[in-house]
Design a protein around this motif. Structure first.
Motif, PDB file in Angstrom:
ATOM      1  N   GLN A 125       0.847  -1.007  -0.039  1.00  0.00           N
ATOM      2  CA  GLN A 125      -0.026  -0.035  -0.060  1.00  0.00           C
ATOM      3  C   GLN A 125       0.875   1.226   0.011  1.00  0.00           C
ATOM      4  O   GLN A 125       2.084   1.146   0.824  1.00  0.00           O
ATOM      5  N   ASN A 126       0.375   2.215  -0.681  1.00  0.00           N
ATOM      6  CA  ASN A 126       1.420   3.426  -1.184  1.00  0.00           C
ATOM      7  C   ASN A 126       2.086   3.975   0.322  1.00  0.00           C
ATOM      8  O   ASN A 126       3.468   4.295   0.158  1.00  0.00           O
ATOM      9  N   ASP A 127       1.453   4.016   1.466  1.00  0.00           N
ATOM     10  CA  ASP A 127       2.226   4.267   2.712  1.00  0.00           C
ATOM     11  C   ASP A 127       3.247   3.641   3.479  1.00  0.00           C
ATOM     12  O   ASP A 127       4.060   3.926   4.061  1.00  0.00           O
ATOM     13  N   ASN A 128       3.389   2.227   2.720  1.00  0.00           N
ATOM     14  CA  ASN A 128       4.347   1.307   3.414  1.00  0.00           C
ATOM     15  C   ASN A 128       5.815   1.515   3.559  1.00  0.00           C
ATOM     16  O   ASN A 128       6.321   1.508   4.690  1.00  0.00           O
ATOM     17  N   LEU A 129       6.125   1.615   2.548  1.00  0.00           N
ATOM     18  CA  LEU A 129       7.782   1.940   2.288  1.00  0.00           C
ATOM     19  C   LEU A 129       7.970   3.241   3.101  1.00  0.00           C
ATOM     20  O   LEU A 129       9.040   3.572   3.859  1.00  0.00           O
ATOM     21  N   HIS A 130       7.175   4.174   3.212  1.00  0.00           N
ATOM     22  CA  HIS A 130       7.431   5.593   3.961  1.00  0.00           C
ATOM     23  C   HIS A 130       7.188   5.238   5.454  1.00  0.00           C
ATOM     24  O   HIS A 130       7.801   6.028   6.222  1.00  0.00           O
ATOM     25  N   GLU A 131       6.162   4.463   5.641  1.00  0.00           N
ATOM     26  CA  GLU A 131       6.176   4.287   7.231  1.00  0.00           C
ATOM     27  C   GLU A 131       7.267   3.511   7.486  1.00  0.00           C
ATOM     28  O   GLU A 131       7.605   3.765   8.728  1.00  0.00           O
ATOM     29  N   GLY A 132       7.834   2.789   6.889  1.00  0.00           N
ATOM     30  CA  GLY A 132       9.075   2.050   7.108  1.00  0.00           C
ATOM     31  C   GLY A 132      10.215   3.082   7.536  1.00  0.00           C
ATOM     32  O   GLY A 132      11.107   3.158   8.344  1.00  0.00           O
ATOM     33  N   ALA A 133      10.212   4.077   6.389  1.00  0.00           N
ATOM     34  CA  ALA A 133      11.333   5.071   6.555  1.00  0.00           C
ATOM     35  C   ALA A 133      10.853   6.108   7.997  1.00  0.00           C
ATOM     36  O   ALA A 133      11.919   6.401   8.512  1.00  0.00           O
ATOM     37  N   GLY A 134       9.781   6.206   8.321  1.00  0.00           N
ATOM     38  CA  GLY A 134       9.463   6.954   9.476  1.00  0.00           C
ATOM     39  C   GLY A 134       9.900   6.429  10.545  1.00  0.00           C
ATOM     40  O   GLY A 134      10.549   6.802  11.642  1.00  0.00           O
ATOM     41  N   ALA A 135       9.836   4.873  10.523  1.00  0.00           N
ATOM     42  CA  ALA A 135      10.026   3.970  11.911  1.00  0.00           C
ATOM     43  C   ALA A 135      11.692   3.861  11.874  1.00  0.00           C
ATOM     44  O   ALA A 135      12.145   3.928  12.878  1.00  0.00           O
ATOM     45  N   TYR A 136      12.480   3.935  10.606  1.00  0.00           N
ATOM     46  CA  TYR A 136      13.929   3.867  10.652  1.00  0.00           C
ATOM     47  C   TYR A 136      14.286   5.309  11.261  1.00  0.00           C
ATOM     48  O   TYR A 136      15.157   5.447  12.242  1.00  0.00           O
ATOM     49  N   ALA A 137      13.838   6.341  10.731  1.00  0.00           N
ATOM     50  CA  ALA A 137      14.186   7.670  11.317  1.00  0.00           C
ATOM     51  C   ALA A 137      14.100   7.933  12.930  1.00  0.00           C
ATOM     52  O   ALA A 137      14.953   8.528  13.465  1.00  0.00           O
TER      53      ALA A 137
END
Length: 376
Positions: free
Chosen positions: A135-147
């Motif tokens: 789902q479009n948000d997923n990779l960005h959610e992962g980036a937010g979690a990593y940040a």
């Protein structure tokens, strides 16, 4: 416009000229800006089809030129004239929003190799629509979690102003626990980022997150490296993927990015895919190629179990996800979007080639934020 019709394993000859049991229409971007993404999508999909050596599937491929009106025209022609059973291949979310709702309303199946906007995951979900990518948000959610894991406290975020760009910043903020030094939406297709980089410089940020796919990301990274702004950069795989990295070069080395796939994922299906893709196309595959490959294999697994004309049975066969994904563990959530890991990759250089290696996992067995909004 060039039209490419491909039948797997010389289907017409093998079947004595009979019509294929299942006809697939692939609409993707093969020219202009973003063409490399569509080419990789096509090549990954067709690699799986040709490797399966089937005579019961025909694939019709068209170039949407990254234009919503062209995508709609092609979809109409495929549905009305070509009589396709399944549509797939769209890279860009604004094109998907122009095509998918109308296609599924007419009873077709749509399997997304990439674009997966929030509107189609929540209230706009459909039993005939499956996102095989994420789902479009997923990779960005992962980036937010990593940040958050990296200890960033004041990140500047930017993305293009279109559905996937909006989803990207929404996703990042969902899992990022720090403050925002700035939040900017750029024009889709923009190539000059002097103003945005000046904003970053003056913002007091301790890090930067950006989602700028294709040539947009190449332009931004090069200009950012030349600017002298020395803040850590985080992004999704789209801005640090295989085709893009060669154009960016040394400026990308060491950057962390989030992805649901990487060429070094340790599973048998992925090893076979990477080797076969390199042998056939003489280049390393990208996430777009990996998703195209998985989509084809999912489709083939469903064809083996159900008649595409029986909507309920075919949807159930797709939902089983009974195929060996290059991502390893893979299943669908209730809204027909994947449950999968989101990894952290680091850009490295192997010989003369810039590529990625996995250095961590940002989110495990992750679904999406819109499951409860979907009522199917």
């Amino acid at each position: 416009m060039k039209k490419l019709m491909l039948a797997t394993a010389a289907a017409a000859l093998a079947a004595g000229g009979a019509m294929a049991d299942v006809k697939v229409g692939m609409i993707t971007t093969l020219s202009g800006g973003g063409a490399s993404l569509g080419i990789d999508t096509r090549d990954g999909f067709m690699l799986a089809m040709e490797g399966a050596n089937r005579d019961d599937v025909e694939v019709v491929i068209e170039d949407d030129q990254r234009k919503p009106d062209i995508a709609v025209q092609l979809a109409d022609k495929m549905i009305q004239s070509e009589k396709v059973d399944v549509l797939t291949g769209i890279v860009w979310s604004n094109l998907a929003m122009a095509v998918v709702p109308a296609a599924t309303a007419q009873g077709l199946f749509y399997l997304s190799t990439n674009a997966a906007p929030a509107q189609l995951a929540g209230k706009g979900c459909n039993a005939n629509y499956f996102s095989v990518s994420y789902q479009n948000d997923n990779l960005h959610e992962g980036a937010g979690a990593y940040a958050t894991q990296a200890g960033f406290k004041n990140t500047f975020i930017l993305a293009p102003n279109y559905p996937a760009g909006i989803d990207s910043l929404t996703g990042f903020k969902r899992f990022y626990e720090g403050d925002l030094a700035g939040e900017v939406y750029t024009k889709l297709g923009q190539t000059d980022y002097a103003a945005e980089i000046a904003q970053i410089r003056a913002s007091g940020a301790d890090s930067v997150f950006f989602f700028l796919p294709g040539g947009m990301g190449i332009s931004f990274l090069k200009q950012y490296a030349d600017s002298g702004v020395d803040l850590p950069v985080v992004g999704p795989a789209f801005s640090f993927d295989q085709g893009i990295l060669q154009a960016v070069g040394e400026a990308a080395v060491g950057v962390k990015n989030s992805s649901t796939w990487s060429k070094d994922l340790d599973n048998e299906a992925n090893a076979a895919f990477v080797a076969a893709f390199q042998q056939k196309y003489d280049r390393l595959p990208s996430i777009y190629a990996a998703q195209g490959y998985d989509t084809a294999n999912l489709l083939l697994s469903a064809i083996d179990k159900a008649d595409v004309n029986d909507d309920a049975a075919f949807a159930a066969a797709l939902k089983e996800a009974d195929f060996a994904s290059v991502r390893g563990e893979f299943s669908f959530a209730a809204n027909n979007h994947p449950i999968q890991n989101v990894y952290v990759r680091e850009v490295i250089k192997e010989g003369d080639v810039f590529t990625n290696k996995i250095v961590g996992t940002a989110l495990e067995d992750h679904a999406n934020a819109y499951v409860d909004e979907c009522k199917m």
